[in-house]
Scaffold this motif. Structure first.
Motif, PDB file in Angstrom:
ATOM      1  N   GLY A  23      -5.211  27.878  -9.135  1.00  0.00           N
ATOM      2  CA  GLY A  23      -5.192  27.533  -7.724  1.00  0.00           C
ATOM      3  C   GLY A  23      -6.400  26.734  -7.281  1.00  0.00           C
ATOM      4  O   GLY A  23      -6.402  26.164  -6.185  1.00  0.00           O
ATOM      5  N   THR A  27      -4.317  39.316  -6.128  1.00  0.00           N
ATOM      6  CA  THR A  27      -4.959  38.022  -6.357  1.00  0.00           C
ATOM      7  C   THR A  27      -5.850  37.613  -5.197  1.00  0.00           C
ATOM      8  O   THR A  27      -6.884  36.952  -5.401  1.00  0.00           O
ATOM      9  N   THR A  65      -9.646  36.634  -5.825  1.00  0.00           N
ATOM     10  CA  THR A  65     -10.187  35.332  -5.438  1.00  0.00           C
ATOM     11  C   THR A  65     -11.584  35.472  -4.838  1.00  0.00           C
ATOM     12  O   THR A  65     -12.492  34.687  -5.141  1.00  0.00           O
ATOM     13  N   GLY A  82     -13.723  28.841  -3.774  1.00  0.00           N
ATOM     14  CA  GLY A  82     -12.502  29.626  -3.830  1.00  0.00           C
ATOM     15  C   GLY A  82     -11.496  29.136  -2.817  1.00  0.00           C
ATOM     16  O   GLY A  82     -11.865  28.579  -1.775  1.00  0.00           O
ATOM     17  N   THR A 119      -9.854  28.027  -7.741  1.00  0.00           N
ATOM     18  CA  THR A 119     -11.065  28.836  -7.645  1.00  0.00           C
ATOM     19  C   THR A 119     -11.872  28.676  -8.929  1.00  0.00           C
ATOM     20  O   THR A 119     -11.340  28.847 -10.026  1.00  0.00           O
ATOM     21  N   SER A 148      -4.623  30.065  -4.620  1.00  0.00           N
ATOM     22  CA  SER A 148      -4.317  31.291  -5.360  1.00  0.00           C
ATOM     23  C   SER A 148      -2.891  31.760  -5.092  1.00  0.00           C
ATOM     24  O   SER A 148      -2.184  32.191  -6.015  1.00  0.00           O
ATOM     25  N   ALA A 150      -3.850  33.081 -11.759  1.00  0.00           N
ATOM     26  CA  ALA A 150      -3.375  32.480 -10.513  1.00  0.00           C
ATOM     27  C   ALA A 150      -4.533  31.903  -9.700  1.00  0.00           C
ATOM     28  O   ALA A 150      -4.429  30.811  -9.125  1.00  0.00           O
ATOM     29  N   ALA A 151      -5.652  32.628  -9.658  1.00  0.00           N
ATOM     30  CA  ALA A 151      -6.815  32.144  -8.912  1.00  0.00           C
ATOM     31  C   ALA A 151      -7.388  30.879  -9.543  1.00  0.00           C
ATOM     32  O   ALA A 151      -7.755  29.932  -8.845  1.00  0.00           O
TER      33      ALA A 151
END
Length: 339
Positions: free
Chosen positions: A279, A77, A81, A288, A281, A293, A275-276
């Protein structure tokens, strides 16, 4: 009627005016809100796990397992990212992990011991990242198509190498890293590697020219080019970085499973992208966050662990992940429209 008093001629005094706060303060405030929100979600999941399965979920071994499982996808990840921040996408990360893991666990490779397995994992990851980068940056291919082609090719090659069989690791120095005796102050070595990769990734994105160029390319590639940034070379470096992270993750997966399989890394691309995105991004590029992430990875891994402890089916897990992705994208769009 009184007239407004103006400063005397020659005076350096100025009429007071409203002071506008710097723009970066607003960005920092929004970043803090996102981070706190993610921490709140993670804390809520911990509470849910503690309530539903207090003995199993809060057990030290289970928490170590959650962190260990998060480490493998977490390293992937971090690379993802960077790619998404630049406005790209990498659908091949799971297949690259599979290919690197099986290539590094062949009988011929294992004859070179620990170093041979590690070197091969990283080299295969870099090689795949190089191919992706060249096709996208200098071949003019759309990232979606180029990495989709790599996904199919890498999976096929991994299947050809293994012939559908599991390759068992026999190098004791590699297997020992997965044992509890190798833990440092109760922390598994895989988690320490993940922490190091995360710190390096954060510094690279937030404290270096490379990170600023990545954000610039993702925000407006043409403007970045006019500003003197070699956009094609930057994109090549980013896919190399993603491949490197896949190679490291493959080595961690070898330690964790003690084997190499062509099915390794299945749906890693979904987990890493999800996940990115949750988070913070931006999928369209230009922003980002490594911290976000990592929190996204921990949230997904915790959800999977809670579902497993409560004997919920894997299809329910995928539905939950899909719903979280949709919600995160909707929140991003709403945030972008109000800023």
């Amino acid at each position: 009627m009184t007239q407004p008093v103006s400063p005397p001629r020659g005076s350096t005094d100025k009429v007071p005016s409203a002071v506008q706060p710097p723009a970066w303060r607003g960005l920092m405030a929004r970043a803090d809100v996102r981070t706190l929100s993610l921490l709140g979600v993670l804390a809520a999941l911990v509470v849910i796990g503690g309530i539903t399965k207090p003995d199993e979920f809060l057990d030290t071994r289970n928490l170590q397992l959650v962190l260990t499982q998060a480490s493998v996808i977490g390293v992937v990840t971090v690379g993802m990212t960077f790619v998404i921040t630049s406005g790209g996408i990498d659908l091949s990360v799971g297949a690259i992990v599979a290919l690197a893991s099986v290539w590094a666990t062949t009988v011929a490779t294992q004859e070179f011991g620990f170093g041979g397995i590690l070197f091969t994992s990283v080299l295969v990851g870099l090689g795949c990242g190089l191919v992706n980068g060249l096709l996208i940056a200098y071949g003019g291919m759309v990232p979606f198509i180029a990495t989709l082609a790599m996904l199919a090719s890498a999976r096929g090659l991994a299947l050809q190498i293994t012939d559908g069989r599991t390759q068992i690791v026999t190098v004791s120095s590699v297997l020992d890293l997965g044992e509890r005796d190798a833990y440092v102050l109760g922390v598994p070595p895989l988690v320490l590697v993940f922490a190091v990769v995360t710190i390096i990734g954060w510094l690279l994105l937030n404290r270096t020219t490379f990170g600023r160029r990545t954000v610039a390319v993702g925000g407006n590639a043409e403007a970045a080019r006019l500003a003197g940034i070699d956009v094609r070379r930057q994109r090549l470096y980013l896919y190399l970085l993603s491949g490197l992270c896949c190679g490291i993750a493959a080595f961690l997966l070898i330690i964790l499973s003690g084997s190499g399989q062509n099915t390794n890394g299945n749906l890693y691309e979904l987990d890493a992208i999800a996940a990115a995105i949750i988070g913070g991004t931006l999928l369209s590029g230009g922003r980002g966050t490594i911290v976000g992430s990592v929190l996204g990875v921990l949230i997904f891994t915790t959800i999977t662990n809670i579902f497993a402890l409560n004997n919920l089916q894997s299809d329910v897990q995928q539905i939950a992940k899909g719903a979280i992705i949709v919600a995160a994208v909707l929140v991003q769009r709403r945030t972008a429209s109000t800023t």
